[in-house]
Design a protein around this motif. Structure first.
Motif: not given
Length: 367
Positions: A131-148
């Protein structure tokens, strides 16, 4: 603008609240007891909270933007939304990140290191959510793309889910050069090394009040309210200067950009300040980070109905990217609620997370 309003608008920064007893983690893999476990992993403070009746599942929590130099407490304090998950029986792990500012790749690496630390120390959770909010949202999106395969499901609220090069060019720089073109002599040269790291929002607000017609054009085009425009412009400038310093040069090239919606577009494009981007800095922006839309796990997203920091024109970008990548079956976008940046009640956060858990359950029942 009041000091309180300015602090609220610089709310990319995470509001943190301390809770739980702090104890030392065990030296061997074992089920953690109730409490808070804190420490440091490669320079990044971390915190793991475990509820009294742990259900065996884990939520990795990624916080928002923190300006370089923002105060940090040791041991790490918990994000305000942490109790929402603890009350539901989930353990929560969160990294402070070794770097402050726009260091998205560092944040992703620190979060992944903490996830692996949890598994190695306590064993693999039954389910791991992120779970992420604000800039953490970009980091969550990147995380699930990199570590599916690392996550059972993901949730993003008030997320900045636009690739860094795009949000810089179409969001931050567009707003700043537009303000400069319509109301000159307030915004310093964005590429000048000696330009200040921040501008007083009071100076921006005074300029807007002195030019009401131009201010109205800006507010309409940028999807702002008159009372939020000065704070947002000041925030954008501060964030951009910090990122520019980190990237080592100008991360945006707008020499060929054709701007629209600022009144007389022909006249506007003639007088708008043009910047030549630094290849090194632009590469940094791409690395921190560029999203693809390729996901393979359920994702729930939600925004505030009016968000002065991440305005409505950016909300559909990542959902459309996911659908274009052919992965729309994984996505759920909830109706927007409330006004402000990341202004969600605990009940709204809990409802969004319940939706994610149901989506995960539905996916599991089909397999």
């Amino acid at each position: 603008m009041t000091v309180t309003a300015w602090r609220n608008l610089t709310g990319f920064c995470v509001a943190l609240a301390l809770g739980g007893a702090v104890v030392s983690p065990p030296a061997h893999a074992a089920k953690p007891g109730h409490g808070a476990y804190t420490g440091t992993l490669q320079g990044a403070l971390y915190r793991i909270d475990v509820p009294e009746h742990w259900n065996g599942d884990l939520v990795m929590l990624m916080h928002g933007y923190q300006p370089v130099g923002a105060p940090i407490t040791t041991p790490m304090t918990a994000a305000d939304s942490t109790p929402v998950f603890l009350k539901k029986g989930y353990a929560v792990a969160q990294s402070q990140y070794a770097s402050q500012g726009w260091a998205v790749s560092d944040a992703i690496a620190d979060n992944e290191r903490l996830r692996q630390h949890f598994v190695q120390t306590y064993g693999k959770p039954g389910h791991t959510y992120i779970y992420g909010f604000s800039l953490g949202g970009m980091e969550v999106a990147s995380s699930i793309e990199r570590y599916p395969h690392a996550y059972t499901g993901a949730m993003i609220t008030c997320g900045l889910t636009v690739s860094t090069p795009d949000i810089l060019a179409r969001g931050v720089v567009t707003a700043l050069v537009a303000f400069d073109a319509l109301i000159p002599s307030v915004i310093p040269d964005l590429a000048a090394p000696d330009s200040p790291p921040a501008i007083s929002p009071d100076a921006i607000e005074a300029a807007l009040k002195a030019h009401p017609a131009e201010a109205a054009i800006l507010a309409k085009r940028l999807e702002e309210k008159p009372e939020t425009l000065s704070g947002t412009l000041g925030l954008y400038y501060m964030v951009f200067r910090e990122l520019e310093k980190r990237a080592g040069g100008m991360p945006v090239d707008n020499r060929k950009e054709v701007y629209e919606g600022f009144g007389d577009d022909a006249a506007f494009n003639r007088k708008v300040h043009r910047y030549s981007g630094s290849p090194k800095a632009m590469a940094y922006a791409r690395q921190n980070a560029t999203l693809t839309g390729h996901i393979g796990t359920p994702l729930v997203m939600q925004w505030n109905a009016f968000d002065p920091t991440i305005t409505t024109r950016f909300h559909a970008v990542y959902p459309e990217q996911i659908k274009a990548a052919g992965d729309g079956q994984w996505l759920t976008v909830l109706d927007p609620v409330g006004d402000g940046h990341c202004e969600f009640t605990d009940e709204q956060t809990a409802t969004a997370f319940d939706t994610l858990v149901r989506k995960v359950g539905a996916k599991s029942s089909k397999n």
